[in-house]
Structures are given as structure tokens and as C-alpha cells.
Design a protein around this motif. Structure first.
Motif, PDB file in Angstrom:
ATOM      1  N   HIS A 187      -1.069  -8.017 -10.242  1.00  0.00           N
ATOM      2  CA  HIS A 187      -0.092  -7.190  -9.532  1.00  0.00           C
ATOM      3  C   HIS A 187       0.191  -7.805  -8.172  1.00  0.00           C
ATOM      4  CE1 HIS A 187      -1.563  -4.264 -12.496  1.00  0.00           C
ATOM      5  NE2 HIS A 187      -0.396  -3.666 -12.339  1.00  0.00           N
ATOM      6  N   ALA A 189       4.957  -0.604  -3.328  1.00  0.00           N
ATOM      7  CA  ALA A 189       4.203  -0.248  -4.531  1.00  0.00           C
ATOM      8  C   ALA A 189       3.768  -1.525  -5.237  1.00  0.00           C
ATOM      9  CB  ALA A 189       5.084   0.586  -5.465  1.00  0.00           C
ATOM     10  N   ARG A 195       3.478  -4.305  -8.011  1.00  0.00           N
ATOM     11  CA  ARG A 195       4.420  -4.742  -9.051  1.00  0.00           C
ATOM     12  C   ARG A 195       3.687  -5.619 -10.053  1.00  0.00           C
ATOM     13  NH1 ARG A 195       9.715  -4.388  -8.102  1.00  0.00           N
ATOM     14  NH2 ARG A 195      10.138  -6.147  -9.466  1.00  0.00           N
ATOM     15  N   PRO A 210      -7.098   3.074 -11.846  1.00  0.00           N
ATOM     16  CA  PRO A 210      -5.706   2.665 -11.624  1.00  0.00           C
ATOM     17  C   PRO A 210      -5.462   2.253 -10.172  1.00  0.00           C
ATOM     18  CG  PRO A 210      -5.865   5.038 -12.067  1.00  0.00           C
ATOM     19  CD  PRO A 210      -7.240   4.477 -12.236  1.00  0.00           C
ATOM     20  N   GLU A 261      -0.409   4.274  -6.429  1.00  0.00           N
ATOM     21  CA  GLU A 261       0.998   4.161  -6.802  1.00  0.00           C
ATOM     22  C   GLU A 261       1.878   3.728  -5.644  1.00  0.00           C
ATOM     23  OE1 GLU A 261       2.415   7.672  -8.907  1.00  0.00           O
ATOM     24  OE2 GLU A 261       0.780   7.285 -10.342  1.00  0.00           O
ATOM     25  N   THR A 262       1.506   4.137  -4.452  1.00  0.00           N
ATOM     26  CA  THR A 262       2.270   3.687  -3.286  1.00  0.00           C
ATOM     27  C   THR A 262       1.318   3.030  -2.300  1.00  0.00           C
ATOM     28  OG1 THR A 262       2.009   5.799  -2.197  1.00  0.00           O
ATOM     29  CG2 THR A 262       4.008   5.502  -3.486  1.00  0.00           C
TER      30      THR A 262
END
Ligand code: C2O
Ligand code: CU
Length: 486
Positions: free
Chosen positions: A275, A286, A288, A349, A352-353
């Protein structure tokens, strides 16, 4: 190449952390260091000594670690046989601390200078000379600054990976640097003492349709200037193919910078999830997911690498990338060996931001910059709007203004475009809107493509440079100045 070719160098198995400088001022909020540029001998190839130029004796130079808001104080001494400066690539800072020919006379041999400024932004930055950059950086003069923000998300164990290449002969010596551009040495030496010497004639015939095979009369020297100097040994933190280990579910944050003279790294790591979480000016908004990453010369990227139960032993490789004039040859090049330790765990995870990046206000003007190449009196030269540095017309802007720059690459090669002192946001590449916002200071402009960026001059009046970061191209004309007046 023969049996002792650097490409066959055995992988490096020792520690490969970057050196840390001593902080002369232990109080929090101040990083105060001594930095000496001096020749040294190191071992790139086993058993062979290579004479290099270093900051504090190592290549790369020391890793400077600080926090946003800290004051950086660098007591710099030049123990090189020629003048130099330090440019702080990507940092927002007062123009007179920027170390570029727009604001600083080169520091003579045995001279010293104190660089002092606050660190305003979180991210990975780097520093290097801005005098004969092509020769001095290749010899080993570069180091990185890691500035951490107050509330950065935890994204796994952190590693700084400085990617470079060097051109060595069979004896392990650095192949001699190209002779300097006489127009440049005049410009640098005469800064503040009168008009610059004339640059090579900028109106020469444009060169079209050239590639290496189609340049008969072109000397090796001229070809190296054309393509930029690519090395024959690729290094991570100064070492060939060092080793990292990951176990299942483990996550690492790799902070990458490309400090090579000209080589682009097109990075791939099969079997791991990647990512992109940050670029030149810090975090994205965020994460990617990415399959591969093109890191042009001078750019930085922060990549979160996650091992899954399906991972295996692998290598971080650089895939072939054609940046013009036949530079794309050669198979994948191994940069880093990755050993997979197995296990059952899965990583939580990713957040998300990461942060918010506001769009910039509407521009007060749009400028067009055309990048081109031409045949000079003794080889290729590189132009912006038909002018070769130092014989250029500076751009003028006022503090507080926002501008759009449309940069049109009319040449046959990619050029990594760098602006000093300000971050910009890319709006459009090749006619397509940029899919996400990010703060950049260096961006690749592919051959025959246009790119639109937006930049806001909110602080730091003064003289700033912009140029191609293929150092040979910058030294041979593709460089300009921007005057931001208060
Ligand atoms: Cu990294 Cu003007 O340079
Ligand atoms: Cu270039």
C-alpha cells in the motif's frame, strides 16, 4: 562485462542501518549536528576499496531524525577539494538556507557554513550538494532527513531505504565524472559578483527521434549526458542486496528515496501486499493498494508491506522502465532480499484515513513550461522554454499567490521535475485528472506528455530553483529560477 562485474557482487549480509549523527544539543526541539563533507574509502565490492566523497565518512550520509517543529542546526565544514553547498531537498525553509545557486555562493574548500531552520513538515527528505550535482552526488554526497509528525498512525516497523546506483570499473573505482559545464561553473563562482557567463547557445536544432543506437558520432560522454549516468551496481543504503525478514501478518513501513543520478526504480515485490501511504510531502489521505511503484529520481514514497500466509521468500526488484533514448534495457534488478519466516497471523486492517489534504485555492495565473532537448556545441543540452541555465529569464511571483504550471515535455525522454521550497499538487497528467491529492516536490513528466500542477507561495519569499532532477540534465541547462517577492 567480465567475471568480476559489479552486477555479480555477492549479497550483503551484515547490518545496513543508516548512520546516526551525534546530537550536540540534547534539549528536545533542537537537532544540532556537525556535518563534514570529506573524501573517504569504503568497500562497495568485497575486498576492493572505492574512494568516495561522504558526509561524516559514510555513504549514504547520516540519517537525521527529528520531529515537526524542531530546529535543525548543521555546522557544516567542507573538506573536499572543490566548492560545495547543501541543498535540503523537499524542505520548506528560508530561501537563504536552501543551498542553491539562487541564494548561496559555493562554500570553498576548508570553508564552513551554518544551516539553521525549523522543520515544518513531516516526511522523508534528503540533502545533497547543489554545485556540480551530477559529479558530487554520484561520488556519495547525500543523506536523508526523517521528520515525524505528532499524530502519525502506527503502520508497522519502520525502515528507511535509500536507493542508489554507482558506476564502477573492474578495480572497484568510480568511473570518472563527466567534465563540468563551463557555463555552470561560471554561474556558481560568480554568484553575486556580476553577470553570469553565457550559456551554450539555446537555439540549436531540436533533436528528434534519437536513441542510443541511432547516435553514431555521439561520444560515450555525450551519451551519458543525454541519458544521465546510470550505474552498474545498485545499492540500498550503500549495500548490494541486503536482507529483510518478515513473518506472516507482519507489517513494515518502508520509506524510500531515489538518490541515483538518473536511474528510475520501478519497484515490485511479488507475494506481499503493498500500500502506498505517503509521498514526497508526507502521508496521503488514505492508503492506496499498489502492484508496483515507479520511483523517479529524487522522489520519495512510503509503502506499507504486509506479509500474508501466502507470502514466500522473494526479492524487491526494479523492473525495466523505458524513459527514452533506449534506457529501458536490462531485466529485473534485485534490490533487496526478503526472507519469509512463515506463521499463521494476519495483519489488522490498515487505517482507512491517514489525514486530510485540502485542495489549493484557484490560481491567479497559469504558466506554461516547455521541456526540450537540443544539440549544443559539444553535445546535448536541455532547455526550459527554449532557455538553458544559467542564461534564463527568472519567473516572478508574489507571496500569497497560487499558480498553475502546465509543464509540457516536448522531448524524447522523461524528466523528473523538481521545485525547491514549495510543495505542489498534481492536477492532471497526460490529460487525465489525478485520482488523489498528495503533496509533491518532484514528479516525473514522461516523454511527449503534459502535466498540470498547482502551487501556492504562502511563505518564504526569495529565489528558488526548479529543474530536471536527472542531474546531468540540470547541469546542462534544464534548470530555472523563480523569484517570489514579498
Ligand atoms: Cu534535489 Cu535542486 O535538488
Ligand atoms: Cu531531464
Amino acid at each position: 562485462m567480465g567475471g568480476s562485474s559489479p552486477a555479480q557482487t555477492p549479497p550483503y549480509d551484515g547490518p545496513w542501518e543508516l548512520a546516526r549523527p551525534e546530537d550536540r544539543d540534547p534539549s528536545p526541539g533542537i537537532l544540532e549536528i556537525n556535518l563534514e563533507a570529506r573524501p573517504a574509502e569504503i568497500e562497495y565490492l568485497p575486498g576492493k576499496r572505492t574512494t568516495v566523497w561522504t558526509y561524516n565518512g559514510t555513504v549514504p550520509g547520516p540519517l537525521l531524525e527529528a520531529r515537526v517543529g524542531d530546529q535543525l542546526i548543521v555546522h557544516f565544514k567542507n573538506h573536499l577539494p572543490e566548492p560545495t553547498t547543501i541543498h535540503w531537498h523537499g524542505l520548506r525553509l528560508p530561501a537563504e538556507m536552501d543551498g542553491s545557486p539562487a541564494t548561496q555562493k559555493p562554500i570553498p574548500p576548508e570553508g564552513s557554513f551554518e544551516y539553521r531552520f525549523p522543520l515544518l513538515d513531516a516526511g522523508l527528505f534528503w540533502f545533497h550538494p547543489h554545485v556540480r550535482g551530477d559529479a558530487q552526488v554520484e561520488k556519495g554526497l547525500y543523506g536523508v532527513i526523517l521528520v515525524r509528525g505528532a499524530d502519525e498512525p502506527a503502520l508497522g516497523e519502520e525502515r528507511v531505504l535509500v536507493l542508489d546506483d554507482v558506476l564502477l570499473d573492474e578495480a572497484g573505482k568510480l568511473v570518472e565524472a563527466s567534465p563540468p559545464n563551463p557555463a555552470m561553473s561560471h554561474a556558481e563562482g560568480d554568484k553575486g559578483k556580476g553577470p553570469a557567463a553565457p550559456a551554450p547557445e539555446g537555439k540549436a536544432a531540436a533533436m528528434t527521434g534519437m536513441d542510443h543506437s541511432g547516435m553514431p558520432g555521439m561520444s560515450e560522454e555525450a551519451m551519458r549526458r543525454m541519458s544521465g549516468r546510470e550505474g552498474n551496481l545498485v545499492l540500498v543504503n550503500g549495500k548490494p542486496r541486503p536482507l529483510v525478514t518478515l513473518k506472516a501478518g507482519e507489517r513494515q513501513r518502508w520509506r524510500l528515496v531515489n538518490t541515483a543520478n538518473a536511474r528510475y526504480f520501478r519497484l515490485s515485490l511479488p507475494g506481499y501486499s503493498l500500500h502506498l501511504v505517503g509521498v514526497d510531502g508526507g502521508l496521503l489521505e488514505a492508503p492506496r493498494p499498489i502492484e508496483e511503484l515507479l520511483l523517479a529520481r529524487g522522489e520519495r514514497a512510503v509503502v506499507v508491506v504486509t506479509a500474508t500466509a501466502a507470502s514466500k521468500d522473494a526479492a524487491l526488484v526494479s523492473l525495466p522502465y523505458e524513459r527514452g533514448h533506449g534506457t529501458g534495457g536490462g531485466g529485473p534488478i534485485e534490490l533487496l532480499r526478503v526472507r519469509y519466516l512463515g506463521g499463521e497471523a494476519t495483519a489488522p486492517p490498515l487505517p482507512e484515513t491517514l489525514r486530510t489534504i485540502s485542495p489549493l485555492p484557484s490560481p491567479v495565473r497559469t504558466r506554461t513550461l516547455r521541456l526540450s532537448e537540443a544539440e549544443g556545441p559539444d553535445g546535448p543540452i536541455f532547455l526550459i522554454n527554449g532557455e538553458a541555465y544559467p542564461k534564463i529569464t527568472p519567473l516572478k511571483a508574489r507571496l500569497g499567490e497560487t499558480e498553475d504550471w502546465e509543464i509540457i515535455n516536448e522531448s524524447e525522454m522523461d524528466h523528473p521535475f523538481h521545485l525547491h521550497g514549495f510543495f505542489f499538487q498534481v492536477l492532471e497528467r497526460g490529460g487525465a485528472a489525478e485520482p488523489y491529492r498528495a503533496w509533491k516536490d518532484t514528479v516525473n513528466i514522461p516523454a511527449k506528455q503534459a502535466l498540470r500542477l498547482r502551487v501556492s507561495f504562502q511563505e518564504h519569499a526569495g529565489g528558488w530553483m526548479y529543474h530536471c532532477h536527472i542531474l546531468e540534465h540540470g547541469e546542462w541547462g534544464m534548470m530555472g529560477e523563480l523569484e517570489v517577492s514579498p
